[in-house]
Design an enzyme around this catalytic site. Structure first.
Site, PDB file in Angstrom:
ATOM      1  N   HIS A  52       0.864  -1.076   0.110  1.00  0.00           N
ATOM      2  CA  HIS A  52      -0.021   0.093   0.054  1.00  0.00           C
ATOM      3  C   HIS A  52       1.021   1.242   0.102  1.00  0.00           C
ATOM      4  O   HIS A  52       1.935   1.156   0.234  1.00  0.00           O
ATOM      5  CB  HIS A  52      -0.876   0.009   1.186  1.00  0.00           C
TER       6      HIS A  52
HETATM    7  P1  TYD Z   1      -1.781  -2.621   7.353  1.00  0.00           P
HETATM    8  O1  TYD Z   1      -1.177  -1.163   7.748  1.00  0.00           O
HETATM    9  O2  TYD Z   1      -2.466  -3.204   6.083  1.00  0.00           O
HETATM   10  O3  TYD Z   1      -0.434  -3.722   7.652  1.00  0.00           O
HETATM   11  P2  TYD Z   1       0.894  -3.904   6.971  1.00  0.00           P
HETATM   12  O4  TYD Z   1       1.272  -2.460   5.999  1.00  0.00           O
HETATM   13  O5  TYD Z   1       2.005  -4.064   8.047  1.00  0.00           O
HETATM   14  O6  TYD Z   1       0.887  -5.119   6.249  1.00  0.00           O
HETATM   15  O7  TYD Z   1      -2.804  -3.009   8.485  1.00  0.00           O
HETATM   16  C1  TYD Z   1      -3.212  -4.405   8.792  1.00  0.00           C
HETATM   17  C2  TYD Z   1      -4.452  -4.279   9.539  1.00  0.00           C
HETATM   18  O8  TYD Z   1      -4.131  -3.797  10.796  1.00  0.00           O
HETATM   19  C3  TYD Z   1      -5.568  -3.377   8.848  1.00  0.00           C
HETATM   20  O9  TYD Z   1      -6.727  -4.244   9.025  1.00  0.00           O
HETATM   21  C4  TYD Z   1      -5.670  -2.241   9.663  1.00  0.00           C
HETATM   22  C5  TYD Z   1      -5.139  -2.875  11.112  1.00  0.00           C
HETATM   23  N1  TYD Z   1      -4.218  -1.503  11.514  1.00  0.00           N
HETATM   24  C6  TYD Z   1      -4.933  -0.804  12.664  1.00  0.00           C
HETATM   25  O10 TYD Z   1      -5.883  -1.018  13.163  1.00  0.00           O
HETATM   26  N2  TYD Z   1      -4.042   0.039  13.520  1.00  0.00           N
HETATM   27  C7  TYD Z   1      -2.756   0.478  12.726  1.00  0.00           C
HETATM   28  O11 TYD Z   1      -2.032   1.208  13.529  1.00  0.00           O
HETATM   29  C8  TYD Z   1      -2.385  -0.185  11.812  1.00  0.00           C
HETATM   30  C9  TYD Z   1      -0.687   0.020  11.207  1.00  0.00           C
HETATM   31  C10 TYD Z   1      -3.161  -1.278  11.378  1.00  0.00           C
END
Ligand code: TYD
Length: 137
Positions: A52
């Site tokens: 992302h």
């Molecule tokens: P995401 O940012 O997509 O994780 P990564 O980039 O590490 O793969 O987040 C994964 C899931 O966690 C998504 O459903 C959103 C949730 N999330 C939160 O609730 N709070 C946060 O601070 C973060 C970073 C993610």
């Protein structure tokens, strides 16, 4: 935004035979104010994270333990960065597509962020991200 604005930043390190110490201060060692800290851990072998871009969020990633790779992509160029020390990290500016992979077993990725979690700050589709880049000046 350009991946060249993303950079490895060396952090202060107080070396001590009893164990080393590193610290990070907002707007001093990293170019933003820290509003949120989260970490990835217990990452299974072969897993990929990220996938992302953020519209406005600044982030700083540190391998607190073990190692992993970050692939940065600004829509034109890509760069793979390997993080494996707790006394430096990778600054990622807004509007950069990132993917994290190659996690070693037991690795911990700590992320310092400039703002609270906000799903509307994400581009989760690469096509949507590219379309937004073409609209930006
Ligand atoms: P995401 O940012 O997509 O994780 P990564 O980039 O590490 O793969 O987040 C994964 C899931 O966690 C998504 O459903 C959103 C949730 N999330 C939160 O609730 N709070 C946060 O601070 C973060 C970073 C993610």
């Amino acid at each position: 935004m350009n991946i060249d604005l993303c950079a490895i930043i060396d952090l202060p390190k107080i070396s001590d035979p009893r164990g080393n110490l590193t610290f990070i201060e907002s707007n001093r060692h990293i170019p933003f104010e820290i509003r949120r800290v989260y970490y990835l851990y217990d990452v299974p072998g072969g897993a990929e994270r990220g996938g992302h871009a953020h519209k406005t969020l600044h982030q700083f990633l540190i391998a607190m333990s073990g190692s992993f790779d970050v692939v940065l992509d600004d829509g034109r160029n890509k760069k793979r960065v390997h993080l494996n020390r707790s006394y430096y990290g990778l600054y990622i500016c807004p509007m950069i597509w990132r993917e994290l992979d190659n996690f070693s077993s037991g690795s911990v990725c700590m992320v310092l962020s400039s703002n609270f979690y906000n799903e509307s700050d994400y581009y989760r589709s690469y096509e949507e991200y590219l379309a937004a880049l073409e609209m930006s000046p």
